[in-house]
Each structure stands twice: as structure tokens, then as C-alpha cells.
Enzyme design. Sequence first.
Site, PDB file in Angstrom:
ATOM      1  N   ASP A   1       0.894  -1.286  -0.097  1.00  0.00           N
ATOM      2  CA  ASP A   1      -0.088  -0.026   0.040  1.00  0.00           C
ATOM      3  C   ASP A   1       0.881   1.230   0.090  1.00  0.00           C
ATOM      4  OD1 ASP A   1      -2.384   1.342   0.154  1.00  0.00           O
ATOM      5  OD2 ASP A   1      -3.241   0.303   1.707  1.00  0.00           O
TER       6      ASP A   1
ATOM      7  N   ASP B   1     -10.690   2.387  -3.172  1.00  0.00           N
ATOM      8  CA  ASP B   1     -11.169   1.915  -2.071  1.00  0.00           C
ATOM      9  C   ASP B   1     -12.793   1.900  -1.942  1.00  0.00           C
ATOM     10  OD1 ASP B   1      -8.810   1.375  -0.721  1.00  0.00           O
ATOM     11  OD2 ASP B   1      -8.838   3.414   0.235  1.00  0.00           O
TER      12      ASP B   1
HETATM   13  C1  GLA Z   1      -5.900   1.586   2.099  1.00  0.00           C
HETATM   14  C2  GLA Z   1      -6.236   0.589   1.151  1.00  0.00           C
HETATM   15  C3  GLA Z   1      -7.326  -0.149   1.892  1.00  0.00           C
HETATM   16  C4  GLA Z   1      -6.841  -0.818   3.264  1.00  0.00           C
HETATM   17  C5  GLA Z   1      -6.189   0.231   4.170  1.00  0.00           C
HETATM   18  C6  GLA Z   1      -5.648  -0.271   5.233  1.00  0.00           C
HETATM   19  O1  GLA Z   1      -6.843   2.608   2.270  1.00  0.00           O
HETATM   20  O2  GLA Z   1      -6.618   1.076   0.205  1.00  0.00           O
HETATM   21  O3  GLA Z   1      -7.615  -1.258   0.921  1.00  0.00           O
HETATM   22  O4  GLA Z   1      -5.643  -1.709   2.800  1.00  0.00           O
HETATM   23  O5  GLA Z   1      -5.366   1.138   3.425  1.00  0.00           O
HETATM   24  O6  GLA Z   1      -5.181   0.819   6.157  1.00  0.00           O
END
Ligand code: GLA
Length: 742
Positions: free
Chosen positions: A483, A552
Site C-alpha cells: 500500500d 477503496d
Molecule cells: C488503504 C487501502 C485499503 C486498506 C487500508 C488499510 O486505504 O486502500 O484497501 O488496505 O489502506 O489501512
Amino acid sequence: MKKILPIALIFLASIGAEARKQPKKAQFTHETVEIPAVTPQVIAVETAHSALILQVDEKGVVRTVHYGNRIADPGQFLRFDPRYYRDLDPGSLNYPAAGGRFVGNPALSVLYADGTRNTELHYTSHETSGDRTVLHLKDYVTAMEVDLVYECCPEADVIVARSVIRNGGSKAVTLTDFASSSLTVSARKYFLTHFHGTWAEEMQIDREPLGHGTKVLESRRGIQTSQCGNPSFFLSLDTAEWSETSGEVIAGALAWSGNWRISFEEPENGQMRIIGGINPYASAWPLKPGETFTTPDMIWTWSGSGAGQASRNLHRWARKRQINAGGRITPTLLNNWEGTYFDFNAQLLKGIIDDAAAMGLEMFVLDDGWFGNEFPRNDDRAGLGDWELNEKKLPEGIDHLASYAHAKGLKFGIWIEPEMVNPASNLARQHPDWIVQSPGREREQIRNQWTLDLSNPAVQDFVFGVFDRTMSLSPRIDYIKWDCNRSITSFGSPYLGTEQDRFFIGYIQGLYSVLDRVRAKYPDTIIQCCSSGGARVDYGQLRYFNEVWTSDNTDADSRIGIQYATSLIYPACIMGDHVSVVPNHQTGSITPLKFRFDLACTGRLGMELQPKTLTPAERAFADRCIKSYKGYRDLVFNGDLYRLASPYEGDDYALMYVSEDKSRAVVFVFNLAFRNRDKFAAEYKLQGLDPARRYKVTELNVDKSCWWGDGKAFTGEFLASGGFNPSLRKPHASAVFLLTTL
Ligand code: GLA
């Protein structure tokens, strides 16, 4: 007035004093350097159906005279006059440098040690070997050299271009523009399609006719390449409309994960010059004598039959030549993020693994929250940087969970965000100088975190170490979700000292060098590129990563627009696509489970919820969808995509994937609004099928089909002629059809 006068006099006097100061003597000579004459010639860079034709004149000036269909005798372009003025050249230089007769936006501009900026590139030689052509250009006054490299993927009609810029002179210079590639085309109209967006609403489509002047697409967010745009575009020629199936289209994409810029300039002669490359913003690049700078790749494709073919070209090239293990089928999965967020323990996770296995999923992915002790990661305010197992939350360890998953027949994945650090962490205390920052200024937090300075080799070692140590938590880790949850602000690197302009480029070079090491040691690990969702979707990172998380936002209604737009440039095999609960956590919308599943099945299927929240009937349905998906997902991963209806243009979305040998296909249809009687039956003209062969059409995952032809066989010709008209009336009605040849 009375008061102002004396001040004005002082001012004028000081200007006079300035003017009397002699500027440092420049080394101007008034004798012109002789440019060796060259034999005029035509160089054709060709793919199966397209050609980029370059004309070299007697002075060695290289112009783009054609990018379009392949023609039998390109030599006819030898005498072609590309409508440029004799005294000014606003147009068709193939790689225009600031200087000479060129008066437009340059691909290259160089600041020389004597303060001058004039560069004139002349052809010296070229060579072609196999699918690779390299042109050598040189400035005879300053000794700057540029190699233009073109690598063709003939079967995909893709040309990959990059430039290698070398300081052949005896003094240091600074590059202030250093594009990867430039292309000039001529048409009566230009119609641009590009992307904009924001968090949870990435990859939205913008379309506009282009006129005179310059249109610039760009990112200056440092490491989030694509949250607000994407380094890619479609340019339709001679039309003011988007068409999937007709007309000339040029598509381009830059393989770079940092700041980027793509510009479109229509100069006074009506041509269109496209320049793509790293954004030179705050990134003047020094080149010592003998040093070279190699730009990232710019990917070009041309289609004479609409945008659909241009997408298929890019997809085919990307699967074969760019994406790490492109087209490899990756497992269906269950990710616990929206199911548990930070609140889990081993028992809870094992329950989820049991349910995932029972539904036929193939991998469990443990998301954020498994690390940090002194600064436990129980929310997003602490722990990033301290990549040790949280002993309190998971005393049994990661291998315990990974072994449990493997014993249930599931693979195991885990989340990391190795480029980041929370202020509340041991790492931030131990290495404040590793944090991106500007002297004397506040280190701003985004999502309570700072970015580590990957231009620093010590940080590169650390980031590689995070990956490596995480992998060593269990020999049964099959997948890493990498990430990157913020962009760069208040940029600066303590490591780079006075060479701060190296920061933006140095960061991405550092990232790629870490990823090179990761791939050398872990060639087969599946790695997802996530960046607050879809903020790092580009062909640079895809050399290392296998898939992306496009947003997301898991609401199927929102994902339709995001995934449709992503499909213009990127193939379905990279799109992680998850079924989540309703009301949706981001939008609050409620959509049927079938609609959510059918959409998730257009990419790499996953689920992101606590399975215990599903009713027995919903679980049985999930089972059915997952099972049928496994039967056709090879088409999703490796088939050719045909978009049948765009959610940006109507009330429905339809697409299909066809196997390369045209023996099988899968069709997805999504209805987005109520269809009254006047538009009751949507008719879809299927594409990509063999007109003469008969296909049996079977609707999947339903007891009663929405099409009268279900279970029967039809010719590809019939199906392409409007015979396929499933009746989906209600909003959020959707259907999946499998087509198999008899
Ligand atoms: C980001 C990612 C999510 C998740 C969160 C975890 O927002 O896009 O899918 O993994 O971080 O903190």
C-alpha cells in the site's frame, strides 16, 4: 507624486548601476559550425498494421511524417512536405529541442554551462535490428546526444519509445525538459479522452475536442501517479466523438510511477504534437560530461477501427511484455479489511478462513493492523514503520495463520505499507532524517503519516528489508498487498543536500531499485499495488506488480465507472475486484448481491467482508458464482475485451471477453436504470466472435434466464447483428452469459 519622485530616482539610478555592471563574458563565437550533410531518407518503424514514418532531410533534421496505417511503400514519404514553414518550425520535428527554428513546446531543453539554451539535434545514423530501431541524434555545437529508441510489439501494434540523453560535451549541463517521446499527427479534428478523479472516485472519464494552444495532463503528487488523473490518453482523429468500433485512434501511456506530464499542442499549422514524459516540475536534472539520462518508456498504439481495438492492443502488449507474469491467473480471495478493519484476533481470522474455504475462495489476505507493539497498529494513527508482529493481537504468529489457511487449501497474503511511517513509531524516533521534509518547515501528515525518503539508499535497504522480513514471518506467504496511502507534500530530502531537484525522480528510481531486488528474490510472489485504492495505476509499477486495487470504493455502482475507464488502458487481469456488504461502507448504497458478484467477476474476483454477515442463501449464491467464475476466468485474464455499452453514455454497461481462438466468450450485462417499454429490450451487437461458428449461449448463476435464447446455439453473425437482446428491466439487474462453440 512629490513623495514618489525621489524613490523613483533612486530606483532608476540603481538600474543604471546594474546596467553598467558587465555580465560575465560568454563564450560566443560568430563562426557557425558546419553540419555534415546526410543522405535524405525515410525510416519506417512498423507493426502488423501501423507505421511510424520518419523523414530525414539533407540537414539531418528528423520529422514525423506519418503515424497511422502501415503502407506498402513508405519510401514515397521521402519528398513529402509536412507543411512546415521554412523560416520557423512549429510542427513536426520528431523530438523537438528548444532552440533552432523550433518554436513550440520542446521535448528536450538543456541549460548549458555558459547560460545558453539552444539545442539543435541532427541525425547521425540509425540501426534496426529485429523489432528495435535506434536513431542517433547530435547537436554539433554543444555535443549533446540523443538516442531515440523504438521497440515494436508487432502483433499488438504497439511501439514503445524512450530517449537516452547524453552529455557529450566537456562541461556539466542541466536538463530542464527531457520527455520520453514526441509524436506529431495531422487531422482535421482532434478529440481527447483522458482521466480525472480523486480518492474513492478514481479513473473518471473526461472528453473534449482540442483546439489551438496547449492542453497539459500531469501529476505533481510525487508518488500517487493516478489519484487525480492517469498518465495515459486516447486521441481520436477527424471526429468529435468516441467510437469503440470505427475511426482512427491513437492511445498513449507513460510507464512511470512519479510526476508525469503529457501535453497536446496544436500549433499554427493545425498539426497536433503529443509529448509524454516525466514532469520536469522541480526536477531539473544535472548531467556531467559523459553522463546519460534514460527516460521511462512511452507506449503508443494506433487503431484504424476505433477505441476498442486500441485498448485490445495495449492489453495484449501489456500481458505479453509489461505486466509481471501478465495474464497469469491469480487466486480468488477474501480480504478482511472491510470485514474487521483493525479489530481482529487469530480466532476471528480463522473463522473467516474457514468460511472463505467453504465458499470455494482460494486465498485469505490479512490486511492492515497486524504489527507494532510499543506503538500498536490498532488504528491509522500508530505503528507504521515498526514492522514486527503485534504480540498482543496475534500471539500465535503469522505462520500459525498462514499454515491454517494452507491446511484449508487456501493461499495466504498479508498487507504492508513499507514507504510510510507514523510519527507514533520507533522508526520515526530513530530515523527522523529518513522522512521526506523541507528544512525548517512542518512535516505535514496525511492520514497521520509521513513518507520515507526513497532517494536515500539507506531507506531503500530498509524498505526492501520490510518486504523481506515480512516474507520471513512464514514460508507460506503467497501474496503481498503493498500500500501507499499518501502523496508527497513539503518535498525535500535530507539525504540529497543541495541537489534537491533530484528528489522526485530519485524517489521513483529508488522505488524501482527496491522492486528490482524484491523481484530478484521473490519472482513468483503475487504482489498487489494498492495506493489508497487506485492512486498508483501505471505501466511503470506493473513491471513489478501483478495487480492493482482500482479504488477503496467497493460500491458496485461506483466501480462500474472506475473499471470501465481503467479498461480503456489496462487489462482485466490486473483489476482486483471485491464483493463487499450493503449498505456500502463508502457510499451507503444498497445493490443486489448478484449485481455485486457479476461486476466483481469482470476482473480478479474477491470478497471483502465478514462472511458471517451473509445469510445461508447468500452464501450458497456466493458459492455458485465463485464456482462458475473459475470455469471462465481464463477469458477474463487472457481474452480480448470488447466493450458493448458504456456507463458514461447510457443506462447500461456491457462487455465481453473472447478467447484468442474465438472458441469461447463471456458476456456481462448490467442495467443501471429502469427500462420502460420503449426501451425494454436492450440489443447488444456482440463483437469479436467468428461469424460462421455456432455458439451455445448459457446464462450463469440463475434458475431462469433473462434471454429467450438461453441454452440454444447461434452463429457469431447472428449474435453480432442485434439478435442478442436479454431483457433486464430493473435497475441493478445483471446477467453473465457463457458462449461456447459446438
Ligand atoms: C488503504 C487501502 C485499503 C486498506 C487500508 C488499510 O486505504 O486502500 O484497501 O488496505 O489502506 O489501512
